[in-house]
Structure formats: C-alpha cells, structure tokens
Design a protein around this motif. Structure first.
Motif, mmCIF file in Angstrom:
data_model
loop_
_atom_site.group_PDB
_atom_site.id
_atom_site.type_symbol
_atom_site.label_atom_id
_atom_site.label_comp_id
_atom_site.label_asym_id
_atom_site.label_seq_id
_atom_site.Cartn_x
_atom_site.Cartn_y
_atom_site.Cartn_z
ATOM 1 N N TYR A 32 -12.216 -90.184 52.848
ATOM 2 C CA TYR A 32 -11.498 -91.107 53.726
ATOM 3 C C TYR A 32 -11.832 -91.022 55.214
ATOM 4 O O TYR A 32 -11.539 -91.955 55.956
ATOM 5 C CB TYR A 32 -9.986 -90.904 53.572
ATOM 6 C CG TYR A 32 -9.513 -91.020 52.152
ATOM 7 C CD1 TYR A 32 -9.534 -92.232 51.480
ATOM 8 C CD2 TYR A 32 -9.073 -89.894 51.459
ATOM 9 C CE1 TYR A 32 -9.113 -92.339 50.171
ATOM 10 C CE2 TYR A 32 -8.635 -89.988 50.145
ATOM 11 C CZ TYR A 32 -8.656 -91.208 49.515
ATOM 12 O OH TYR A 32 -8.240 -91.303 48.218
ATOM 13 N N ASP A 33 -12.401 -89.927 55.693
ATOM 14 C CA ASP A 33 -12.652 -89.768 57.131
ATOM 15 C C ASP A 33 -13.783 -88.775 57.352
ATOM 16 O O ASP A 33 -13.571 -87.666 57.839
ATOM 17 C CB ASP A 33 -11.356 -89.297 57.816
ATOM 18 C CG ASP A 33 -11.413 -89.404 59.328
ATOM 19 O OD1 ASP A 33 -12.412 -89.913 59.880
ATOM 20 O OD2 ASP A 33 -10.439 -88.962 59.972
ATOM 21 N N PRO A 34 -15.015 -89.158 56.995
ATOM 22 C CA PRO A 34 -16.130 -88.196 56.988
ATOM 23 C C PRO A 34 -16.702 -87.866 58.372
ATOM 24 O O PRO A 34 -17.893 -87.999 58.615
ATOM 25 C CB PRO A 34 -17.155 -88.887 56.088
ATOM 26 C CG PRO A 34 -16.890 -90.343 56.287
ATOM 27 C CD PRO A 34 -15.410 -90.466 56.479
ATOM 28 N N GLN A 35 -15.838 -87.395 59.254
ATOM 29 C CA GLN A 35 -16.306 -86.916 60.561
ATOM 30 C C GLN A 35 -16.834 -85.494 60.396
ATOM 31 O O GLN A 35 -16.321 -84.725 59.588
ATOM 32 C CB GLN A 35 -15.148 -86.930 61.563
ATOM 33 C CG GLN A 35 -14.473 -88.273 61.728
ATOM 34 C CD GLN A 35 -15.380 -89.316 62.342
ATOM 35 O OE1 GLN A 35 -16.194 -89.011 63.219
ATOM 36 N NE2 GLN A 35 -15.270 -90.535 61.866
ATOM 37 N N ARG A 36 -17.813 -85.124 61.190
ATOM 38 C CA ARG A 36 -18.464 -83.814 61.036
ATOM 39 C C ARG A 36 -17.491 -82.651 61.161
ATOM 40 O O ARG A 36 -17.633 -81.637 60.480
ATOM 41 C CB ARG A 36 -19.611 -83.664 62.022
ATOM 42 C CG ARG A 36 -19.195 -83.684 63.460
ATOM 43 C CD ARG A 36 -20.422 -83.742 64.405
ATOM 44 N NE ARG A 36 -19.984 -83.928 65.765
ATOM 45 C CZ ARG A 36 -19.811 -82.942 66.632
ATOM 46 N NH1 ARG A 36 -20.077 -81.705 66.280
ATOM 47 N NH2 ARG A 36 -19.392 -83.180 67.845
ATOM 48 N N PHE A 37 -16.448 -82.780 61.992
ATOM 49 C CA PHE A 37 -15.491 -81.677 62.186
ATOM 50 C C PHE A 37 -14.455 -81.607 61.067
ATOM 51 O O PHE A 37 -13.620 -80.706 61.051
ATOM 52 C CB PHE A 37 -14.794 -81.767 63.551
ATOM 53 C CG PHE A 37 -14.471 -83.155 63.988
ATOM 54 C CD1 PHE A 37 -13.344 -83.813 63.522
ATOM 55 C CD2 PHE A 37 -15.319 -83.821 64.864
ATOM 56 C CE1 PHE A 37 -13.054 -85.097 63.917
ATOM 57 C CE2 PHE A 37 -15.043 -85.114 65.267
ATOM 58 C CZ PHE A 37 -13.899 -85.753 64.786
ATOM 59 N N HIS A 38 -14.519 -82.566 60.105
ATOM 60 C CA HIS A 38 -13.653 -82.541 58.923
ATOM 61 C C HIS A 38 -14.403 -82.130 57.651
ATOM 62 O O HIS A 38 -13.774 -81.703 56.690
ATOM 63 C CB HIS A 38 -13.038 -83.913 58.647
ATOM 64 C CG HIS A 38 -12.186 -84.465 59.740
ATOM 65 N ND1 HIS A 38 -11.333 -83.707 60.502
ATOM 66 C CD2 HIS A 38 -12.045 -85.737 60.187
ATOM 67 C CE1 HIS A 38 -10.710 -84.490 61.374
ATOM 68 N NE2 HIS A 38 -11.123 -85.712 61.199
ATOM 69 N N ARG A 45 -17.500 -75.963 64.147
ATOM 70 C CA ARG A 45 -17.494 -74.865 65.125
ATOM 71 C C ARG A 45 -18.131 -75.296 66.446
ATOM 72 O O ARG A 45 -17.779 -74.803 67.513
ATOM 73 C CB ARG A 45 -18.226 -73.642 64.579
ATOM 74 C CG ARG A 45 -17.339 -72.733 63.748
ATOM 75 C CD ARG A 45 -18.007 -71.390 63.475
ATOM 76 N NE ARG A 45 -18.974 -71.424 62.393
ATOM 77 C CZ ARG A 45 -18.662 -71.497 61.097
ATOM 78 N NH1 ARG A 45 -17.414 -71.552 60.730
ATOM 79 N NH2 ARG A 45 -19.596 -71.508 60.183
ATOM 80 N N HIS A 46 -19.083 -76.223 66.351
ATOM 81 C CA HIS A 46 -19.801 -76.681 67.547
ATOM 82 C C HIS A 46 -19.215 -77.963 68.122
ATOM 83 O O HIS A 46 -19.764 -78.513 69.072
ATOM 84 C CB HIS A 46 -21.284 -76.860 67.220
ATOM 85 C CG HIS A 46 -21.933 -75.592 66.763
ATOM 86 N ND1 HIS A 46 -22.178 -74.525 67.607
ATOM 87 C CD2 HIS A 46 -22.336 -75.188 65.530
ATOM 88 C CE1 HIS A 46 -22.722 -73.539 66.925
ATOM 89 N NE2 HIS A 46 -22.841 -73.912 65.659
ATOM 90 N N CYS A 53 -11.095 -78.871 60.891
ATOM 91 C CA CYS A 53 -9.714 -79.346 61.028
ATOM 92 C C CYS A 53 -9.498 -80.578 60.156
ATOM 93 O O CYS A 53 -10.435 -81.306 59.830
ATOM 94 C CB CYS A 53 -9.360 -79.631 62.476
ATOM 95 S SG CYS A 53 -10.371 -80.874 63.266
ATOM 96 N N ALA A 54 -8.253 -80.762 59.774
ATOM 97 C CA ALA A 54 -7.882 -81.875 58.897
ATOM 98 C C ALA A 54 -7.927 -83.193 59.652
ATOM 99 O O ALA A 54 -7.615 -83.266 60.842
ATOM 100 C CB ALA A 54 -6.466 -81.656 58.343
ATOM 101 N N SER A 55 -8.271 -84.237 58.934
ATOM 102 C CA SER A 55 -8.158 -85.588 59.474
ATOM 103 C C SER A 55 -6.696 -85.856 59.799
ATOM 104 O O SER A 55 -5.786 -85.432 59.074
ATOM 105 C CB SER A 55 -8.644 -86.583 58.416
ATOM 106 O OG SER A 55 -8.239 -87.898 58.744
#
Length: 157
Positions: A32-38, A45-46, A53-55
């Motif tokens: 549902y929210d394929p951002q790199r930090f998810h 980490r970068h 972290c959660a969407s």
C-alpha cells in the motif's frame, strides 16, 4: 438525546494497543505505500527517519481495526446486559489527519477515541451525527497520530 451518549462526551476511550513489527511494516508497505523508509531497513537508516518506520496509513488502519473491534464489544456488552445495543451507521469521513511522529519497528502504540459531541439529524429522525477526535500514542506517551471524524449513531440506544 441519549443519556448514555451524553455521559460519554469528553471521555477518552482506550481502543487498545498494537506493537508494530518490522515484518508487518514491510508487508503493509509493499502492498500500500512502498516508500524506501517503509520497505527497506538499510535505506530507512539513511533516510530522514533514521530507521524502518510504519506507513502513516498502516498506523491509521490499525486504529480503524481497533475501533471496529471496540464497537463490536460495545454491542455485545449491551446485549449481555439486556439493553438495546448502539446502532452504528456510516461515517462521512475524517479531517485534520496528522501523523505527528514516526512509528518505528518495535513501537507499541495505544489508540484512543473521544466523543466530542453529537447532533440530531433532522433529515434522518432517530439518528445523530457523532463528532469525535482520535489519537495514538507511542510507548513514551508521545502523540504519533491525530484526526477528527464523524459517524452516524441510532438514538434508540
């Protein structure tokens, strides 16, 4: 108006808690929210978040699940007491949604709902529109989510 509803105005109701795991954060985000930090712990980490972290939508979806479970518990409890259970209707939506802090893998989030008021609907006799505010807090009692919403409720309750 229902005395039972009046008695609930301004009281924060605890809907329950949920601990977010890395695995479920990635699974939800891939769908549902394929951002790199998810979806990628190393990329997270970068990022500006510093860790996986959660969407925000994931956090909001958990609030909704716990909210629905709470409504079911309320109906069941009223029936067990021999009372007419509340009849919940649809919601016209939400506003002022804010994701205030990241929800990291391992965080345990406590979800709440507060009834702020209600008004009888002239267009639907026997029904009222509830106005509510909802929030979520991490294990350090820092607010991570807030929004306002409304929903219909039958006044026979």
């Amino acid at each position: 108006m229902s005395a039972a509803l009046n008695a609930l105005i301004g009281i924060e109701r605890d809907l329950g808690s949920h601990t977010f795991t890395a695995e479920e954060i990635v699974t939800f985000a891939r769908k549902y929210d394929p951002q790199r930090f998810h979806v990628d712990p190393e990329a997270a980490r970068h990022s500006n978040f510093g860790a996986l972290c959660a969407s925000g939508w994931h956090t909001t979806a958990i609030w909704m699940r716990l909210n629905v479970e709470d409504m079911k518990r309320q109906v069941k409890a009223a029936m067990q007491r021999g009372e007419t259970p509340p009849q919940f209707g649809p919601s016209p939506g939400f506003e002022d949604l804010k994701w205030l802090k990241p929800v990291y893998a391992g965080d345990t989030i406590r979800f709440t709902r507060t009834l702020n008021g209600f008004r009888a609907l002239q267009s639907r006799p026997g029904w009222a529109m509830m106005q509510m505010s909802s929030a979520a807090y991490n294990q350090n009692e820092q607010k991570v989510l807030e929004f306002n919403s409304a929903a219909l409720i039958g006044l026979a309750w």
